[in-house]
Design a protein around this motif. Structure first.
Motif, PDB file in Angstrom:
ATOM      1  N   ARG A  51      37.438  49.795  31.413  1.00  0.00           N
ATOM      2  CA  ARG A  51      37.572  50.524  32.682  1.00  0.00           C
ATOM      3  C   ARG A  51      39.037  50.559  33.086  1.00  0.00           C
ATOM      4  NH1 ARG A  51      34.475  47.305  36.501  1.00  0.00           N
ATOM      5  NH2 ARG A  51      34.141  45.804  34.833  1.00  0.00           N
ATOM      6  N   ARG A  52      39.522  51.748  33.439  1.00  0.00           N
ATOM      7  CA  ARG A  52      40.919  51.910  33.818  1.00  0.00           C
ATOM      8  C   ARG A  52      41.037  52.853  35.008  1.00  0.00           C
ATOM      9  NH1 ARG A  52      41.040  51.766  28.179  1.00  0.00           N
ATOM     10  NH2 ARG A  52      42.408  50.158  27.298  1.00  0.00           N
ATOM     11  N   LEU A  53      41.916  52.518  35.923  1.00  0.00           N
ATOM     12  CA  LEU A  53      42.260  53.387  37.040  1.00  0.00           C
ATOM     13  C   LEU A  53      43.589  52.920  37.609  1.00  0.00           C
ATOM     14  CD1 LEU A  53      41.438  55.664  39.035  1.00  0.00           C
ATOM     15  CD2 LEU A  53      40.494  53.876  40.506  1.00  0.00           C
ATOM     16  N   PHE A  54      44.607  53.770  37.578  1.00  0.00           N
ATOM     17  CA  PHE A  54      45.937  53.409  38.041  1.00  0.00           C
ATOM     18  C   PHE A  54      46.387  52.119  37.350  1.00  0.00           C
ATOM     19  CE2 PHE A  54      44.016  55.506  41.924  1.00  0.00           C
ATOM     20  CZ  PHE A  54      44.572  56.746  41.637  1.00  0.00           C
ATOM     21  N   PHE A  55      46.626  51.050  38.113  1.00  0.00           N
ATOM     22  CA  PHE A  55      47.064  49.792  37.532  1.00  0.00           C
ATOM     23  C   PHE A  55      45.893  48.871  37.185  1.00  0.00           C
ATOM     24  CE2 PHE A  55      50.506  51.231  40.346  1.00  0.00           C
ATOM     25  CZ  PHE A  55      51.499  51.407  39.388  1.00  0.00           C
ATOM     26  N   HIS A  56      44.671  49.324  37.455  1.00  0.00           N
ATOM     27  CA  HIS A  56      43.473  48.542  37.163  1.00  0.00           C
ATOM     28  C   HIS A  56      43.103  48.750  35.697  1.00  0.00           C
ATOM     29  CE1 HIS A  56      39.273  47.105  38.392  1.00  0.00           C
ATOM     30  NE2 HIS A  56      39.171  47.437  37.112  1.00  0.00           N
ATOM     31  N   ASN A  57      43.038  47.650  34.954  1.00  0.00           N
ATOM     32  CA  ASN A  57      42.750  47.738  33.523  1.00  0.00           C
ATOM     33  C   ASN A  57      41.893  46.548  33.127  1.00  0.00           C
ATOM     34  OD1 ASN A  57      42.796  47.805  30.711  1.00  0.00           O
ATOM     35  ND2 ASN A  57      44.907  48.539  30.620  1.00  0.00           N
ATOM     36  N   SER A  58      40.683  46.783  32.646  1.00  0.00           N
ATOM     37  CA  SER A  58      39.826  45.675  32.218  1.00  0.00           C
ATOM     38  C   SER A  58      39.128  46.040  30.916  1.00  0.00           C
ATOM     39  CB  SER A  58      38.796  45.316  33.293  1.00  0.00           C
ATOM     40  OG  SER A  58      37.837  46.331  33.426  1.00  0.00           O
ATOM     41  N   THR A  59      39.005  45.051  30.049  1.00  0.00           N
ATOM     42  CA  THR A  59      38.278  45.193  28.788  1.00  0.00           C
ATOM     43  C   THR A  59      37.316  44.027  28.676  1.00  0.00           C
ATOM     44  OG1 THR A  59      40.138  46.304  27.705  1.00  0.00           O
ATOM     45  CG2 THR A  59      38.430  45.369  26.289  1.00  0.00           C
ATOM     46  N   ARG A  60      36.036  44.325  28.578  1.00  0.00           N
ATOM     47  CA  ARG A  60      35.018  43.285  28.507  1.00  0.00           C
ATOM     48  C   ARG A  60      34.257  43.434  27.192  1.00  0.00           C
ATOM     49  NH1 ARG A  60      31.150  42.547  33.599  1.00  0.00           N
ATOM     50  NH2 ARG A  60      30.670  44.717  33.120  1.00  0.00           N
TER      51      ARG A  60
END
Length: 341
Positions: free
Chosen positions: A297-306
């Protein structure tokens, strides 16, 4: 390592909204008031997740508000073969609009979008999960009604942890890995039936003010072995766990607290067996993965990989009275969640 057990209700935040009173408890004794959190609203994460499984299927339900990005997701794993289906919905900048409950024992979490909905309903002695997704995966529908009931006098593992050198950040979490489950998931033209004694549920709940980055490892399993209901939750992250770890083993809903647990993951092949060990030598366990799912999931500076892996756990654990319990092929779930904000 000496951990700090909390026995009575206690505030999670001071009068200025900064976190305090770190430790662990068998009940949700920490009093969380989101309006008082010192951190900005876009750095607050609130999520409720249920992991439901039987010998043939696992279903993961999640409602999550990460401030800038909201998420509702359902994944159905078939444990007979390596098939799975996922449907997720994103909400831009929810900033608390999901109205997630402040207390894991009271209030319900609900998500709505047009004809689609997911409800986590709290009732006396248990929970209800209801879902109606018009188009799921390859344009099938998903509908479900599941009843989760608690063992008598069940205990949970509840933790409040800070981050070193980040005074605004904390994670308040609860895991209850011992629910009995009964109900039906209608998935396209098929029905997945969950019956009491052959189906189990894990409740994963968290409210936190996030740091700028984190990596969290977490695993859980539940099932029947040698006439007892056996379950566990284990994990660690970059948070400071010196006052209370997220590691516990449960027999018939009663918690036996563990210290530090290490995940030994074969990084070159996540579908090879994993090992788990504890620094107090109370847990030795092997995880045999069945299949893996990667969620980005990515949005602007939000970045997560699960990276999520479901499979089967076997091993042994030493209880608080010194006795040893062995278990084989508990159905469960492990993940690594890497986040940057």
């Amino acid at each position: 390592m000496k951990q700090n057990e909390i026995y009575n209700p206690i505030p999670l935040l001071d009068d200025l909204g900064k976190p305090l009173n770190f430790g662990w408890a068998r009940k949700p004794h920490f009093i969380y008031t989101p309006d008082m959190v010192y951190a900005s609203r876009n750095s607050i994460t609130e999520f409720d997740r249920y992991i439901i499984h039987s010998p043939t299927h696992m279903v993961v339900f999640e409602i999550r508000d990460d401030g800038w990005l909201g998420h509702m997701g359902i994944t159905v794993f078939s444990l007979r073969d390596k098939k799975r289906s996922t449907q997720s919905f994103k909400t831009m900048i929810p900033l608390g609009s999901f109205n997630m409950p402040n207390n894991s024992d009271f209030g319900s979490a609900r998500w709505r979008r047009k004809k689609n909905h997911l409800d986590f309903i709290v009732m006396e002695g248990g929970r209800i999960i209801k879902a109606d997704i018009e188009k799921f995966g390859h344009y099938r529908s998903l509908r479900c009604a599941l009843v989760l009931s608690e063992p008598e006098d069940a205990q949970s593992l509840v933790t409040s942890q800070p981050w070193r050198n980040q005074k605004k950040s904390f994670r308040y979490a609860r895991c209850s890995p011992w629910f009995f489950v009964e109900g039906v998931v209608q998935f396209g033209g098929a029905e997945i039936v969950f019956s009491r004694g052959h189906a189990w549920g894990v409740y994963d709940w968290s409210r936190s003010a996030r740091p700028k980055a984190d990596i969290r490892y977490w695993a859980t399993a539940s099932g029947q072995s040698l006439g007892s209901h056996i379950s566990f939750c284990i994990g660690y992250s970059w948070a400071d766990s010196s006052k209370g770890t997220e590691n516990g083993f449960f027999i018939d809903g009663k918690l036996h607290k563990l210290d530090q647990v290490t995940f030994h993951i074969p990084m070159s092949n996540w579908l090879s067996p994993w090992r788990f060990t504890s620094n107090d030598n109370r847990l030795e366990m092997v995880f045999y993965p069945h299949q893996e799912r990667i969620d980005r999931r990515r949005l602007f500076f939000h970045n997560s990989t699960r990276r999520q892996v479901c499979g089967f756990f076997s091993g042994k654990a030493q209880l608080d009275d010194g006795s040893v319990v062995e278990f084989q092929n508990l159905t469960g779930f492990a993940e690594r969640n890497k986040m940057r904000f």
